[in-house]
Motif scaffolding. Structure first.
Motif, mmCIF file in Angstrom:
data_model
loop_
_atom_site.group_PDB
_atom_site.id
_atom_site.type_symbol
_atom_site.label_atom_id
_atom_site.label_comp_id
_atom_site.label_asym_id
_atom_site.label_seq_id
_atom_site.Cartn_x
_atom_site.Cartn_y
_atom_site.Cartn_z
ATOM 1 N N GLY A 551 -3.542 9.111 0.873
ATOM 2 C CA GLY A 551 -4.445 8.702 -0.186
ATOM 3 C C GLY A 551 -4.052 7.399 -0.847
ATOM 4 N N LEU A 552 -2.741 7.175 -1.037
ATOM 5 C CA LEU A 552 -2.292 5.945 -1.674
ATOM 6 C C LEU A 552 -2.600 4.729 -0.801
ATOM 7 N N LEU A 553 -2.439 4.893 0.500
ATOM 8 C CA LEU A 553 -2.783 3.793 1.404
ATOM 9 C C LEU A 553 -4.271 3.470 1.313
ATOM 10 N N CYS A 554 -5.100 4.515 1.207
ATOM 11 C CA CYS A 554 -6.547 4.289 1.065
ATOM 12 C C CYS A 554 -6.864 3.554 -0.234
ATOM 13 N N ARG A 555 -6.213 3.942 -1.311
ATOM 14 C CA ARG A 555 -6.482 3.287 -2.599
ATOM 15 C C ARG A 555 -6.118 1.804 -2.536
ATOM 16 N N VAL A 556 -4.906 1.512 -2.082
ATOM 17 C CA VAL A 556 -4.474 0.114 -2.043
ATOM 18 C C VAL A 556 -5.285 -0.676 -1.021
ATOM 19 N N GLY A 557 -5.577 -0.040 0.107
ATOM 20 C CA GLY A 557 -6.412 -0.718 1.096
ATOM 21 C C GLY A 557 -7.789 -1.041 0.553
ATOM 22 N N SER A 558 -8.327 -0.149 -0.290
ATOM 23 C CA SER A 558 -9.631 -0.411 -0.915
ATOM 24 C C SER A 558 -9.566 -1.607 -1.848
ATOM 25 N N PHE A 559 -8.435 -1.753 -2.557
ATOM 26 C CA PHE A 559 -8.307 -2.887 -3.468
ATOM 27 C C PHE A 559 -8.435 -4.216 -2.727
ATOM 28 N N TYR A 560 -7.951 -4.248 -1.469
ATOM 29 C CA TYR A 560 -7.907 -5.504 -0.725
ATOM 30 C C TYR A 560 -8.999 -5.618 0.337
ATOM 31 N N ASP A 617 -5.516 -3.870 8.500
ATOM 32 C CA ASP A 617 -6.369 -3.105 9.410
ATOM 33 C C ASP A 617 -7.564 -2.499 8.670
ATOM 34 N N ILE A 618 -7.328 -2.012 7.465
ATOM 35 C CA ILE A 618 -8.433 -1.441 6.684
ATOM 36 C C ILE A 618 -9.465 -2.524 6.372
ATOM 37 N N ALA A 619 -8.991 -3.699 5.970
ATOM 38 C CA ALA A 619 -9.909 -4.795 5.667
ATOM 39 C C ALA A 619 -10.715 -5.210 6.891
ATOM 40 N N GLY A 669 -14.093 2.999 4.791
ATOM 41 C CA GLY A 669 -15.411 2.521 5.200
ATOM 42 C C GLY A 669 -16.535 3.395 4.656
ATOM 43 N N ILE A 670 -16.344 4.715 4.704
ATOM 44 C CA ILE A 670 -17.366 5.624 4.173
ATOM 45 C C ILE A 670 -17.480 5.463 2.663
ATOM 46 N N ALA A 671 -16.343 5.446 1.973
ATOM 47 C CA ALA A 671 -16.352 5.319 0.514
ATOM 48 C C ALA A 671 -16.975 3.998 0.082
#
Length: 748
Positions: A551-560, A617-619, A669-671
């Motif tokens: 979850g933390l990786l998702c949060r930080v990845g969302s920020f960027y 990768d998330i970006a 991506g879904i969020a």
């Protein structure tokens, strides 16, 4: 992250009743203990032995250099000798002397054609003007070339002086013959004279007379038949010839300075005998020992002061990190004094083990130092305290180990052992930070063995220390070091059981700091995108935790994930405040190119700021290869209005991908899409939100966007449920999505 006992107690009772665990005085005492630990651990290895001797006395024992000592007097003598051996440097100055003889002959031609000037006046003009032209030519050359960088000023001054000294004196009778020359003769003479002067001045000339002696032979071999013309050409050619090789005093001085700089210093290497037993201490020897801080009566405390500063720096680094990360200080510190004491004990144990390993080293078996289980400390710190603190500590262990294990180097630090320790320490940190069972510690030990062996192989190859048995022993000891580290960690863990806790990857916490340059850029330049990213972070974190993802990786990845939008902020709807949408006036294909570019732009920006690959990768993957249907249908409509057949397909309006490779990238991506879609609903209800979420997930599922990650249908249902619960309170204004296939793809 696991919270220690002191932290838990801190939330249960007042600070006044917490005793020493939160006492500032106890915390400062522990900092002093850290300084003392570092100082006394390194003191025997960096503070040299001193001697009680005086000038003129007899040395009672050999005095050896504890480190490399430079003999300044002998070095200066060697430098002066090297400088004296540098010969004078001569450089060529191209004066283009043929231009001078051309000027003189042209002047004679012009004057001889003037019938208003008498022969006597012409002779007088030649007698005074021609010698002056020589000097003027040199002065003009110096003036034209000074400051342009072709020749240095010193060389030009030397050239002018020498050339004027070697000026040729034309015989007096030559001036009386000059008025007799006709235009035809002068034209023939001009060609011959230029060729002769050019030919003779192409060689290096320090003395002009060397070339002048060859003029008569060349003139006689020329095509000039008139005797008078030959005589005048001969004199003028001699006159125009100048030396072209001159002493370059500036270059010579530079060469001598360079020779001094390149002189190898005269040194006593570590272990070399400076003073032999029974030798008299001469003034020079006494000064050398005094300058090297080897005399007791001089009371030199520089090594002690330097070691104290180094020890304080280590403590300042540890304290600054703990304070900045909230580990100590503040209202709710992460660590109490009990944890600081545990950290001190870990450092103490690790340093003692390094000291013990150093005792096994000899001059012929320095490779025994590779047996040191230096990763023990970083493994324990990672498991019990903090991943980032372990990384910082690994650098301290590396520096200290490179000093303690240094036996043969003539420098303070032995980079081989320092490099080995930093490699195994970092390998242990990244191998152990997600450990959930004791078997993981053994696996981490094997990784430490592998990386430690590779680091030793690399260093030995780079330094070409490839003797068979030392090479084998070094690699074997490095491999054994990792296994020994794992055994010691497993054995010591019960000792620290009361404070044991496994932490998540806390590096992500550092990257989520709003003061990070990229996040500040996102906030100041694209406030709408920043707010959107924060909301996506909240949604994705909850959804990821619902399926057991990070979850933390998702949060930080969302920020960027949308940082690329900062390159063209006005082309994204959330940043358009009271301005027209630029997409309304540009071609849909151009709009598509601008929109899809934000993913790749974001990856490049993240790379430039050294953001970890997982976030990059998330970006890059949060849009996968989805289609921008809004612009696709807009392009179709334009083609229909123009009455032309579309030269494109829906695939031309897709993101380049790649598709999501991990659960975290898929959830973000879904969020991302859900947050944008829900905010576009004017008056959302629970049923509308639920329907929109399922519609988005189904659309992406039908589009095969999750084929390359391991998301299951059951997990997608959990994600949908979590998102529904999280987005009920979002009512921000967004462009309304058209129905069915004309749904406008959000530009996020």
């Amino acid at each position: 992250m696991n919270q220690n006992g002191a932290s838990k107690q801190g939330s249960a009772k007042p600070a006044a009743k917490q005793g020493w665990r939160q006492s500032p005085a106890a915390r400062w005492l522990l900092m002093v203990l850290f300084v003392l630990l570092f100082y006394f651990s390194l003191a025997p290895h960096v503070i040299p032995e001193t001697y009680d001797i005086s000038e003129g006395s007899i040395s009672e024992k050999d005095i050896k250099a504890p480190f490399q000592i430079r003999d300044e007097k002998a070095t200066r003598q060697a430098e002066e000798k090297a400088a004296s051996q540098v010969e004078d440097i001569y450089n060529i100055v191209f004066l283009k002397n043929d231009a001078l003889v051309e000027q003189i002959l042209y002047r004679i031609e012009q004057l001889n054609m003037d019938d208003q000037v008498t022969k006597e006046d012409k002779i007088e003009i030649y007698r005074t003007e021609i010698p002056r032209r020589y000097v003027d030519y040199i002065d003009q050359f110096v003036k034209a070339n000074k400051g342009d960088g072709t020749y240095n000023d010193t060389l030009l001054d030397e050239m002018a002086s020498v050339a004027k000294e070697q000026q040729y004196t034309i015989p007096e009778e030559t001036f009386y013959k000059m008025p007799q020359l006709t235009t035809e003769q002068l034209q023939e003479m001009r060609q011959v004279a230029r060729e002769i002067v050019r030919k003779l001045t192409t060689e290096q000339l320090r003395e002009a007379d060397t070339a002048r002696t060859q003029v008569a032979e060349l003139v006689n071999a020329s095509s000039i038949s008139n005797r008078t013309a030959r005589e005048i050409v001969q004199e003028l050619a001699r006159f125009a010839i100048m030396p072209n090789k001159f002493l370059d005093q500036e270059a010579t001085e530079e060469a001598r300075v360079l020779a001094k700089q390149n002189t190898t210093p005269v040194v006593f290497n570590e272990g070399d005998v400076i003073v032999k037993r029974g030798e008299t201490i001469t003034p020079d020897l006494y000064k050398l020992l005094s300058d090297s801080n080897l005399l007791q009566d001089k009371k030199h405390y520089w090594p002690q002061a330097g070691l104290l500063i180094l020890s304080l720096m280590f403590v300042v680094v540890l304290y600054a990190y703990l304070q900045q990360s909230g580990g100590i200080g503040g209202h709710k510190p992460k660590y109490g004094n009990a944890q600081l004491l545990m950290l001190w004990l870990i450092f103490f144990i690790n340093i003692i083990i390094i000291q013990i390993t150093a005792l096994t080293q000899t001059d012929t078996a320095q490779y025994a130092g590779y047996l040191v289980p230096a990763a023990l400390g970083t493994m324990l710190i990672t498991l019990l305290l903090d991943l980032h603190l372990a990384i910082i500590s690994s650098f301290i262990f590396s520096i200290m180990g490179s000093v303690i294990l240094n036996t043969a180097s003539n420098q303070l630090f032995d980079f081989k052992f320092g490099f080995f320790i930093i490699v195994v320490s970092l390998a242990s940190v990244f191998s152990i930070h997600r450990a959930s069972q004791r078997s993981t510690i053994l696996k981490a030990g094997i990784m430490v063995s592998l990386f430690g062996s590779l680091s030793v192989i690399a260093v030995l190859m780079l330094t070409e220390q490839l003797e068979r048995m030392p090479f084998i022993y070094s690699v074997a000891f490095a491999f054994a070091s990792g296994l020994l580290t794992a055994v010691l960690v497993i054995g010591l863990m019960p000792f620290f059981e009361v404070t044991f806790g496994i932490l998540s990857a806390l590096k992500l916490v550092e990257l989520s700091n709003p003061n990070h340059p990229l996040l500040r850029k996102l906030l100041t330049e694209t406030p709408g995108t920043y707010h959107h990213s924060v909301m996506v972070g909240n949604l994705s974190e909850a959804a990821a935790e619902a399926i057991g993802a990070d979850g933390l990786l998702c949060r930080v990845g969302s920020f960027y994930h949308d940082i690329g939008k900062t390159k063209r902020p006005n082309y994204f709807i959330e940043n358009q405040s009271n301005v027209e949408n630029p997409h309304d006036t540009i071609d849909p294909k151009l709009s598509k190119s601008i929109i899809v570019a934000h993913a790749s732009d974001g990856v490049e920006m993240l790379k430039a700021h050294n953001i970890p690959k997982q976030i990059r990768d998330i970006a890059e993957q949060h849009h996968g290869t989805t289609s921008l249907k809004y612009f696709y249908h807009k392009a179709l409509k334009q083609a229909e209005e123009q009455g032309v057949e579309p030269a494109f397909t829906e695939d031309d309006f897709r993101y380049p991908g790649p598709k999501a490779q991990s659960k975290e990238a898929a959830v973000v991506g879904i969020a991302d899409c859900v947050e944008a879609a829900v905010r576009s609903l004017r008056n959302p209800t629970v049923e509308q939100v639920e329907a929109m979420i399922h519609k988005i997930i189904k659309s992406r599922l039908d589009d095969n966007q999750y084929n390359e990650c391991d998301l299951t249908l059951k997990e997608l249902d959990k994600v949908a449920q979590s998102l529904k619960e999280s987005v009920i309170g979002i009512f921000h204004s967004r462009i309304e999505y058209p129905d069915d296939v004309k749904t406008k793809e959000r530009t996020n």
